[in-house]
Design an enzyme around this catalytic site. Structure first.
Site, PDB file in Angstrom:
ATOM      1  N   TYR A 301      39.522  33.948  41.920  1.00 47.84           N
ATOM      2  CA  TYR A 301      40.908  33.534  42.369  1.00 47.84           C
ATOM      3  C   TYR A 301      40.763  32.067  43.194  1.00 47.84           C
ATOM      4  CZ  TYR A 301      40.676  38.762  42.803  1.00 47.84           C
ATOM      5  OH  TYR A 301      40.441  40.059  42.279  1.00 47.84           O
ATOM      6  N   CYS A 395      43.242  37.232  53.247  1.00 48.83           N
ATOM      7  CA  CYS A 395      44.544  37.152  54.043  1.00 48.83           C
ATOM      8  C   CYS A 395      44.959  38.382  54.406  1.00 48.83           C
ATOM      9  CB  CYS A 395      45.647  36.079  53.525  1.00 48.83           C
ATOM     10  SG  CYS A 395      45.914  36.691  51.717  1.00 48.83           S
TER      11      CYS A 395
END
Ligand SMILES: C[S@@+](CC[C@H](N)C(=O)[O-])C[C@H]1O[C@@H](n2cnc3c(N)ncnc32)[C@H](O)[C@@H]1O
Length: 440
Positions: A301, A395
């Protein structure tokens, strides 16, 4: 907070029932747990220990058998110790979303976020790390938690008024001073501007190097209808329609400096939002990844290559780093950003598919998925494939907790877990978990 008369008006408009509730501990999503006649009610806009008049979001008759209800605090009857004057008048209940803790003192926000994070880890069954040690830390030089947002999406209504949507609402509401946005974004004064017909949203970016950027978004927006106001100064401007991006000033990218390195990012692409985040997270990855010299690393990612740059320094010119990213444009930019590092190659692919197709192992992995997390399959694949170290940047603590519990079951342990307040005045938390084989 609204006056009694205003409250009564908005309540009757929504058909919501009023309850007097006393808020208890925090729950996920920025809410607090209260009880009404034995039923749990998740309340927004309050603080622990305070008593509020709250509007129910569910119809209690229709939802009579529901396990819990949700409510929003309209008036404070008895303030809790963590309540502070709001940093953003226009935010909150019936205001703009995205600053749902603006009424809570900043140190208390961090304490509450730590409790939420610890509870999520406990519930997921994470067992290899002393959970009570996880405390949300401020970003460096962020005493007030203001002017941190370098990426802001504004909404535009049918009359061209620019604002932000309310929580779970389509209504576009005025942003006022917008104290969470970085200064170059505030200086654009978008709230005072009328957008041309067909504008549905506006992306504003305040990068760490070079001019700000404004991208007007609208399926059928005519780029010729855009008259750039003086308040935008030297900002780059582009229009994104169903036919693609048309640049009016600049080339549709922005620049971000981290240490000595300059990254080019698409003006509408992903970059860490808090003005200190890229540097802070890079530093944490640098001190924890420890990819061996001459060894191999993956940056999963990877976006435009922020963490691949760190891994590349660690493995050196004789090592290899692959950065894997699903977005083609971001992947192309990663290749350009890191072209001086021949040990880095890029792959444009779904991360799980890519890892599943690998034969042979890798020494170290850094990964930074979106809020959905990696999912259990990828954690299990990595548990088999990675030889030494995994650094998981997250996150969303709920999916991190799930993914950590999954890899613990496969013989890995958490050797460090830090959490950071990279989204002040919201309930969101950034965190970094360091994983090693349990036997190491
Ligand atoms: C949180 S961002 C991190 C980017 C980068 N590490 C950084 O810090 O700038 C997550 C990135 O994962 C990408 N992404 C999301 N889902 C993906 C998937 N299934 N496979 C590959 N990339 C994905 C997104 O395009 C985005 O660039």
């Amino acid at each position: 907070m609204t006056s009694d008369a205003e409250s009564a008006q908005s309540i009757s408009a929504l058909g919501g029932r009023l309850l007097t509730l006393t808020a208890g501990p925090p729950a996920a999503g920025g809410t607090f747990v209260a009880r009404h006649e034995g039923r749990v009610v998740f309340v927004r806009g309050t603080t622990p220990g305070e008593t509020v008049t709250a509007r129910l979001l569910e119809d209690p008759q229709e939802q009579a058998s529901a396990r819990f209800w949700r409510a929003e605090a309209l008036d404070v009857l008895e303030a809790g110790p963590d309540r502070a004057p709001t940093v953003w008048e226009e935010a909150g209940i019936d205001g703009v979303g995205g600053a749902e803790w603006a009424h809570i003192a900043l140190p208390a926000q961090r304490r509450i976020a730590s409790e939420v994070m610890q509870e999520l880890l406990r519930r997921a069954g994470v067992s290899s790390f002393p959970i009570e040690q996880v405390q949300v830390e401020p970003a460096p030089h962020d005493a007030e938690g203001l002017a941190w947002r370098t990426r802001v999406r504004y909404a535009v209504d049918a009359d061209g008024r620019v604002g932000m949507r309310g929580w779970r609402s389509h209504e576009v509401r005025p942003v006022g001073e917008d104290p969470l946005s970085a200064q170059p974004i505030r200086e654009l004064r978008l709230g005072e501007w009328t957008a041309p017909e067909g504008t549905e949203a506006i992306d504003a970016v305040a990068p760490s190097a070079g001019p700000a950027s404004v991208v007007l978004i609208g399926r059928d927006l005519d780029p010729d209808s855009v008259v750039i106001p003086e308040s935008w100064g030297d900002a780059d401007v582009a229009v994104r329609t169903a036919r693609g991006l048309v640049t009016l000033r600049g080339d549709g990218t922005v620049h971000e400096r981290v240490g000595e390195r300059l990254f080019t990012v698409s003006a509408t692409g992903f970059w860490q939002s808090h003005r200190r985040a890229a540097e802070l997270l890079s530093d944490v990855v640098e001190t924890t990844l420890a990819a061996p010299r001459g060894g191999s690393a993956w940056d999963l990612y990877g976006g435009v290559g922020l963490f691949a740059a760190v891994a590349a320094q660690q493995v050196g010119a004789d090592g290899t780093v692959v950065t894997v990213e699903g977005n083609r444009r971001a992947s192309q930019l990663a290749a350009e950003n890191l072209e001086d590092l021949p040990q880095v190659s890029t792959a444009t692919a779904d991360v799980t598919d890519w890892v599943r197709a690998r034969r042979g192992g890798v020494d170290a992995v850094v990964l930074d998925p979106p809020r959905a997390g990696t999912g259990i399959e990828l954690m299990e694949l990595l548990a088999r494939t990675v030889r030494e170290k995994i650094v998981y940047v997250s996150c969303e603590p709920s999916t991190l907790a799930r993914d950590l519990a999954a890899i613990e079951k496969k013989g890995w342990r958490i050797s460090d877990l830090r959490a950071f307040d990279l989204f002040p005045h919201t309930h969101h938390i950034e965190s970094v978990a360091v994983l090693e084989r349990a036997s190491s």
